[in-house]
Motif scaffolding. Structure first.
Motif, mmCIF file in Angstrom:
data_model
loop_
_atom_site.group_PDB
_atom_site.id
_atom_site.type_symbol
_atom_site.label_atom_id
_atom_site.label_comp_id
_atom_site.label_asym_id
_atom_site.label_seq_id
_atom_site.Cartn_x
_atom_site.Cartn_y
_atom_site.Cartn_z
ATOM 1 N N LEU A 104 -1.479 -1.183 -4.372
ATOM 2 C CA LEU A 104 -0.747 -0.518 -5.447
ATOM 3 C C LEU A 104 0.763 -0.541 -5.186
ATOM 4 N N ASP A 105 1.238 -1.637 -4.569
ATOM 5 C CA ASP A 105 2.662 -1.812 -4.244
ATOM 6 C C ASP A 105 3.165 -0.756 -3.280
ATOM 7 N N LYS A 106 2.288 -0.249 -2.420
ATOM 8 C CA LYS A 106 2.665 0.751 -1.426
ATOM 9 C C LYS A 106 2.007 0.406 -0.105
ATOM 10 N N ASN A 107 2.494 1.070 0.972
ATOM 11 C CA ASN A 107 1.929 0.896 2.312
ATOM 12 C C ASN A 107 1.255 2.191 2.740
ATOM 13 N N TRP A 108 0.162 2.050 3.493
ATOM 14 C CA TRP A 108 -0.653 3.205 3.859
ATOM 15 C C TRP A 108 -1.172 3.055 5.280
ATOM 16 N N HIS A 109 -1.309 4.211 5.984
ATOM 17 C CA HIS A 109 -2.182 4.230 7.150
ATOM 18 C C HIS A 109 -3.612 3.993 6.654
ATOM 19 N N LEU A 167 13.349 4.087 12.481
ATOM 20 C CA LEU A 167 14.424 3.363 11.817
ATOM 21 C C LEU A 167 13.941 2.245 10.904
ATOM 22 N N PHE A 168 12.907 1.512 11.317
ATOM 23 C CA PHE A 168 12.592 0.266 10.627
ATOM 24 C C PHE A 168 11.158 0.138 10.123
ATOM 25 N N SER A 169 10.204 0.907 10.628
ATOM 26 C CA SER A 169 8.810 0.715 10.218
ATOM 27 C C SER A 169 8.592 1.197 8.786
ATOM 28 N N PRO A 170 7.653 0.555 8.053
ATOM 29 C CA PRO A 170 7.331 1.047 6.704
ATOM 30 C C PRO A 170 6.706 2.430 6.758
ATOM 31 N N ARG A 171 6.841 3.180 5.689
ATOM 32 C CA ARG A 171 6.347 4.556 5.619
ATOM 33 C C ARG A 171 5.043 4.619 4.834
ATOM 34 N N CYS A 172 4.170 5.495 5.287
ATOM 35 C CA CYS A 172 2.891 5.687 4.602
ATOM 36 C C CYS A 172 3.135 6.416 3.284
ATOM 37 N N ALA A 173 2.497 5.933 2.214
ATOM 38 C CA ALA A 173 2.700 6.533 0.896
ATOM 39 C C ALA A 173 2.108 7.929 0.803
ATOM 40 N N ARG A 174 1.220 8.292 1.718
ATOM 41 C CA ARG A 174 0.618 9.625 1.650
ATOM 42 C C ARG A 174 1.315 10.630 2.558
ATOM 43 N N CYS A 175 1.513 10.279 3.863
ATOM 44 C CA CYS A 175 2.081 11.241 4.816
ATOM 45 C C CYS A 175 3.570 11.023 5.060
ATOM 46 N N GLY A 223 -14.758 -1.165 -2.628
ATOM 47 C CA GLY A 223 -13.372 -1.144 -3.080
ATOM 48 C C GLY A 223 -13.027 0.112 -3.868
ATOM 49 N N PHE A 224 -11.997 -0.003 -4.709
ATOM 50 C CA PHE A 224 -11.504 1.152 -5.447
ATOM 51 C C PHE A 224 -11.144 0.718 -6.857
ATOM 52 N N LEU A 225 -10.953 1.716 -7.729
ATOM 53 C CA LEU A 225 -10.500 1.499 -9.101
ATOM 54 C C LEU A 225 -9.209 2.279 -9.309
ATOM 55 N N GLU A 226 -8.321 1.739 -10.129
ATOM 56 C CA GLU A 226 -6.998 2.343 -10.316
ATOM 57 C C GLU A 226 -6.843 2.881 -11.729
ATOM 58 N N LYS A 227 -6.190 4.032 -11.802
ATOM 59 C CA LYS A 227 -5.874 4.642 -13.094
ATOM 60 C C LYS A 227 -4.548 5.359 -12.972
ATOM 61 N N ASP A 228 -3.563 4.950 -13.775
ATOM 62 C CA ASP A 228 -2.238 5.574 -13.787
ATOM 63 C C ASP A 228 -1.596 5.566 -12.402
ATOM 64 N N GLY A 229 -1.761 4.459 -11.646
ATOM 65 C CA GLY A 229 -1.117 4.320 -10.346
ATOM 66 C C GLY A 229 -1.798 5.045 -9.217
ATOM 67 N N GLN A 230 -2.980 5.597 -9.449
ATOM 68 C CA GLN A 230 -3.720 6.296 -8.396
ATOM 69 C C GLN A 230 -5.071 5.629 -8.191
ATOM 70 N N GLN A 231 -5.572 5.748 -6.951
ATOM 71 C CA GLN A 231 -6.796 5.069 -6.574
ATOM 72 C C GLN A 231 -7.982 6.046 -6.565
ATOM 73 N N TYR A 232 -9.124 5.537 -7.045
ATOM 74 C CA TYR A 232 -10.345 6.342 -7.130
ATOM 75 C C TYR A 232 -11.526 5.518 -6.613
#
Length: 355
Positions: free
Chosen positions: A196-201, A176-184, A218-227
């Motif tokens: 990237l303004d999202k929550n993740w496991h 009901l209340f927990s944030p959702r993982c942006a991937r699963c 760390g990571f690098l971002e391109k078009d809203g995706q992480q690499y």
């Protein structure tokens, strides 16, 4: 034989067989407990039971003894009924539920001097709690009444989450209340990564190209995706004109391209350019010496580049002071010389050596 006189009885009254039959049963009790007097009345008028000739007389049944036997039987039945269905005690609630039993037990213990104070009032049913108690959210609860607000499962023996004053089991709270993982897209119940303004496991925040988790770099971002840095460089970074590999950090911009600093060197001798100056030929950088060598502007005498006046002879170029006789080393400034095996000689030396 109705109306016949009974033999052997003097001064008697007429009697029927019905009267004789009734005389064999004990008298019944009236509502006020007084025995009926039919048998006594019959005794007063002298009615006697019939006798048969030639047989011994049968004594009449005793009304008193029969009545006593019937009274005993009725009393026994009354006692049996009382034992089977006892009346409820005064002040005891009917129904036999657990709360009533606890109230009775508390009352009995109190009469025996044992303190039985209530442990609180249940936050759900608002009744006193005399047995086990669960304390949570600032209230006391019966264990069976402290339940998940969503599924109704008991929470007394496990963990729970609170939302707006209501308890929830971990499963329903997550749904009901927990944030959702942006991937699963599943609820995040434990550790969480926000990027990237999202929550993740944590295990799901990884490179979209190779799928590997990010380390300390760390990571690098391109078009809203992480690499990861390696895949980002392979996919999006500029290429060095010297080696063709991606440029990840510092670079040199020259000759309409980008270079790794270690790759921007003379194309012939691979020496770095002192002071940053270089010469270009055919789109490639050269040091001064190899630039003049490619253009044929090196002095044949000293091997150094010719920057000013020069002497051209034997398809070669010389500094004026370096165009000399190969034998006496005198300058051939007048321009008259003799050539032998690719070397210049003055006229006297040539005649002396080859004349």
């Amino acid at each position: 034989m109705f109306g016949a006189r009974t033999p052997g009885c003097q001064g008697g009254t007429p009697s029927s067989s019905t009267d004789e039959i009734l005389a064999q049963f004990p008298p019944l009790k009236s509502p006020d407990g007084v025995k009926r007097k039919e048998a006594a009345d019959e005794a007063e008028v002298g009615v006697s039971p019939p006798r048969s000739s030639g047989t011994p007389p049968v004594p009449p049944a005793s009304a008193t003894s029969a009545t006593q036997e019937l009274d005993k039987l009725m009393a026994s039945l009354s006692d049996f009924h009382l034992h089977r269905t006892p009346p409820p005690k005064k002040g005891v609630p009917e129904g036999g539920n657990l709360d009533s039993m606890l109230v009775l037990l508390q009352s009995d213990l109190s009469r025996q001097g044992v303190p039985t104070g209530a442990k609180g009032v249940c936050g759900s049913c608002q009744k006193p709690i005399a047995g086990k108690v669960v304390k949570a959210l600032g209230c006391a609860w019966h264990p069976e009444h402290f339940v998940c607000a969503r599924c109704g499962g008991e929470l007394g023996g496990g963990s729970f989450f609170e939302k707006d004053g209501a308890p929830y089991c971990p499963r329903d709270y997550g749904r009901l209340f927990s944030p959702r993982c942006a991937r699963c897209a599943q609820p995040i119940l434990d550790k969480m990564v926000t990027a990237l303004d999202k929550n993740w496991h944590p295990e799901h925040f990884c490179c979209v190209k190779c799928g590997q988790p990010f380390g300390e770099e760390g990571f690098l971002e391109k078009d809203g995706q992480q690499y990861c840095r390696q895949d980002f460089a392979e996919l999006f970074s500029s290429r060095c004109r010297g080696c063709g590999r991606p440029i990840l950090e510092g670079y040199i911009a020259a000759l309409e391209g980008l270079w790794h600093p270690e790759c921007f060197v003379c194309r012939e001798c691979f020496a770095p350019f002192v002071g940053g100056s270089f010469f270009e030929d055919g789109g490639h950088p050269y040091c001064e010496r190899h630039f003049h060598a490619r253009r044929g502007s090196l002095c044949r005498g000293c091997g150094e580049p010719i920057a000013g006046r020069c002497v051209t002879a034997m398809a070669q170029r010389f500094h004026p002071e370096h165009f000399v006789c190969a034998f006496c080393l005198r300058p051939l400034s007048k321009g008259t010389f003799q050539e032998q095996e690719g070397k210049p000689y003055c006229q006297p030396c040539f005649l002396r050596l080859f004349g």
